[in-house]
Structures are given as structure tokens and as C-alpha cells.
Write a protein that holds these residues in place. Structure first.
Motif, PDB file in Angstrom:
ATOM      1  N   TYR B  35      -2.213  -8.464  -4.621  1.00  0.00           N
ATOM      2  CA  TYR B  35      -1.386  -9.389  -3.857  1.00  0.00           C
ATOM      3  C   TYR B  35       0.087  -9.046  -4.042  1.00  0.00           C
ATOM      4  O   TYR B  35       0.501  -8.480  -5.053  1.00  0.00           O
ATOM      5  CB  TYR B  35      -1.588 -10.833  -4.343  1.00  0.00           C
ATOM      6  N   GLN B  37       3.779 -11.177  -3.983  1.00  0.00           N
ATOM      7  CA  GLN B  37       4.393 -12.514  -3.969  1.00  0.00           C
ATOM      8  C   GLN B  37       5.902 -12.326  -4.024  1.00  0.00           C
ATOM      9  O   GLN B  37       6.454 -11.955  -5.066  1.00  0.00           O
ATOM     10  CB  GLN B  37       3.922 -13.360  -5.158  1.00  0.00           C
ATOM     11  N   SER B  42       4.700 -17.519  -1.140  1.00  0.00           N
ATOM     12  CA  SER B  42       3.257 -17.573  -1.371  1.00  0.00           C
ATOM     13  C   SER B  42       2.707 -16.185  -1.686  1.00  0.00           C
ATOM     14  O   SER B  42       3.439 -15.209  -1.777  1.00  0.00           O
ATOM     15  CB  SER B  42       2.570 -18.155  -0.139  1.00  0.00           C
ATOM     16  N   LEU B  43       1.415 -16.139  -1.855  1.00  0.00           N
ATOM     17  CA  LEU B  43       0.736 -14.889  -2.163  1.00  0.00           C
ATOM     18  C   LEU B  43       0.174 -14.287  -0.884  1.00  0.00           C
ATOM     19  O   LEU B  43      -0.487 -14.981  -0.101  1.00  0.00           O
ATOM     20  CB  LEU B  43      -0.408 -15.126  -3.146  1.00  0.00           C
ATOM     21  N   THR B  48      -8.277  -5.305  -0.819  1.00  0.00           N
ATOM     22  CA  THR B  48      -9.424  -5.573  -1.687  1.00  0.00           C
ATOM     23  C   THR B  48     -10.000  -4.243  -2.126  1.00  0.00           C
ATOM     24  O   THR B  48     -10.221  -3.350  -1.294  1.00  0.00           O
ATOM     25  CB  THR B  48     -10.495  -6.371  -0.924  1.00  0.00           C
ATOM     26  N   GLU B  58      -5.304  -5.318   4.361  1.00  0.00           N
ATOM     27  CA  GLU B  58      -5.015  -6.402   5.290  1.00  0.00           C
ATOM     28  C   GLU B  58      -4.016  -5.922   6.345  1.00  0.00           C
ATOM     29  O   GLU B  58      -3.320  -4.915   6.165  1.00  0.00           O
ATOM     30  CB  GLU B  58      -4.475  -7.609   4.546  1.00  0.00           C
ATOM     31  N   LEU B  92       0.593  -8.713  -7.944  1.00  0.00           N
ATOM     32  CA  LEU B  92      -0.434  -9.324  -8.785  1.00  0.00           C
ATOM     33  C   LEU B  92      -1.788  -8.718  -8.491  1.00  0.00           C
ATOM     34  O   LEU B  92      -2.141  -8.511  -7.329  1.00  0.00           O
ATOM     35  CB  LEU B  92      -0.516 -10.826  -8.505  1.00  0.00           C
ATOM     36  N   PHE B 103      -6.044 -14.301 -11.929  1.00  0.00           N
ATOM     37  CA  PHE B 103      -4.909 -13.418 -11.713  1.00  0.00           C
ATOM     38  C   PHE B 103      -4.353 -12.848 -12.998  1.00  0.00           C
ATOM     39  O   PHE B 103      -4.378 -13.494 -14.055  1.00  0.00           O
ATOM     40  CB  PHE B 103      -3.785 -14.186 -11.006  1.00  0.00           C
ATOM     41  N   GLY B 104      -3.830 -11.643 -12.887  1.00  0.00           N
ATOM     42  CA  GLY B 104      -3.041 -11.068 -13.961  1.00  0.00           C
ATOM     43  C   GLY B 104      -1.660 -11.690 -13.989  1.00  0.00           C
ATOM     44  O   GLY B 104      -1.313 -12.498 -13.122  1.00  0.00           O
TER      45      GLY B 104
END
Lengths: 114, 112
Positions: B35, B37, B42-43, B48, B58, B92, B103-104
Motif C-alpha cells: 500500500y 499512504q 488514506s491507504l 497484491t 491496481e 506499507l 500491517f507492517g
């Protein structure tokens, strides 16, 4: 149609009060609705989640209310404490054919006054 | 829940260079996610990464800009290539599935 709309953007609540954060979605294919809590400098952490066949879920001071017909859900934090000050993200997710998909709201920055 | 670590925790990079971010999980997981941010935002899911298959990106994210490796079930890397100031963000990684993700701590990247 893939958006999750979250409000308010920021919220200030007195210690001991109730914090309420609202979210709305459009896509009825979403079938899982988690909330995440993020402290500064940390990754988001799963807080509580609900499925659309349930109207309410409570875990300690945290409650999700879910209105399937209105396509809305909300997080209620009872007896809010300064340690609850964080950014909260609602999310909506679905399982796709090959990969999973989760959409996050824009976040609510919550500040609890001591 | 899994324990996730990321390296580096933060970095300042010059435009035009590339940075590789590492994500290590303490248990074997099928799906890993990357992700972005942006500060106060937002994320946004970048891609994936399933072990043994190509990453799924995405809309708005391409492999040439964000190549991902997933060599085994506990490790993944995300490279931010040919960086510009617009790439300044927190990156992230997470593990889990469509219901719940973990999450990391994130990698804070600043591009000058």
C-alpha cells in the motif's frame, strides 16, 4: 462505486464521551466491513469488523452499527479515553476471483481531550 | 496475528534513483499486499503479491515503476523506481486476506 465515504474528517471529543464515525458505501458486492486504528508512526491495526448479516457488533467499548438497506455503517467508541486518540479508517472488502480487494475510507483523525 | 517488519523504516532519496523496501513476516503467508499512504491520507493498494505468481497491480500502478518480488512465503520486496517528489509517501506491506489484514510499521520515503 468502489468508494467508501467516511466522515467526519476530524473529531474532537471530551474524555468519557461517545465518539461516532460514519461510513457509507455503494457497491453491494462488499461483504465484510472492518475498522482499523492507526497511531502516528505505526501501521494500521485491525480494531473490529462486521458482516452485513449482522446489525451490530460490540467489543468492549467499541461498537459497529450496520444498516444494510442504507449501505451505511458506523463506529461508536463509548467512554472515549485519551489513549483512543488516533486515526480511524473504515473499510469494505470483497473476495475477487483471483485476488482479494479492500477499499479504505479517507480516515478520521480523532482527538480525545483529557 | 503475524508480526511484520519492514526495512528501511525511513529514507531520503534523490529524484531519479530507486529504493527497494523489504517486508519480512514471522510466519508463512499466501497473500501479501503493498500500500501507499500519503501524509494524512488514506491507504491505496498498489499491488497484491502471491507467492509463485506475478503480482497483480491496481489501476494507476505499473510494474515498471513498482516492481515486486515474492521469492518465498515470508518475504517480499517493493521497488520504487526512477523516483520523483510525488513518490514521497509511506509504503506499507500487509498480510492477510479479504476479511482482515495485518500491517507492517511502514517505510517513510522522502524524495528530494
Amino acid at each position: 462505486q468502489q468508494q467508501v465515504k467516511q466522515s467526519p474528517q476530524s473529531l474532537i471529543v471530551q474524555k468519557g464521551g461517545i465518539s461516532i464515525i460514519n461510513c457509507a458505501y455503494e457497491n453491494t458486492a462488499f461483504d465484510y466491513f472492518p475498522w482499523y486504528q492507526q497511531f502516528p508512526g505505526k501501521g494500521p491495526a485491525l480494531l473490529i469488523a462486521i458482516r452485513p448479516d449482522v446489525s451490530e457488533k460490540k467489543e468492549g467499548r467499541f461498537t459497529i452499527s450496520f444498516n444494510k438497506s442504507a449501505k451505511q455503517f458506523s463506529l461508536h467508541i463509548m467512554d472515549s479515553q485519551p489513549g483512543d486518540s488516533a486515526t480511524y479508517f473504515c473499510a469494505a472488502s470483497m473476495k475477487r476471483n483471483r485476488d482479494d480487494k479492500i477499499i479504505f475510507g479517507k480516515g478520521t483523525r480523532l482527538h480525545i481531550l483529557p | 496475528s503475524a508480526v511484520i517488519s519492514q526495512k528501511p523504516s525511513r529514507d531520503i532519496c534523490q529524484r531519479g534513483t530507486s529504493l527497494t523496501i523489504q517486508c519480512q513476516v514471522d510466519s508463512q503467508v499466501t497473500m501479501m499486499f503493498w500500500y501507499r499512504q500519503q501524509p494524512g491520507q488514506s491507504l491505496t493498494l498498489i499491488a497484491t503479491a502471491n507467492q509463485g505468481s506475478e503480482a497483480t497491480y491496481e489501476s494507476g500502478f505499473v510494474i515498471d515503476k513498482f516492481p515486486i518480488s515474492r521469492p518465498n512465503l515470508t518475504f517480499s520486496t517493493l521497488t520504487v523506481s526512477n523516483m520523483s517528489p510525488e513518490d514521497s509517501s509511506i509504503y506499507l506491506c500487509s498480510v492477510g486476506d479479504w476479511r482482515e489484514q495485518y500491517f507492517g510499521p511502514g517505510t517513510r520515503l522522502t524524495v528530494t
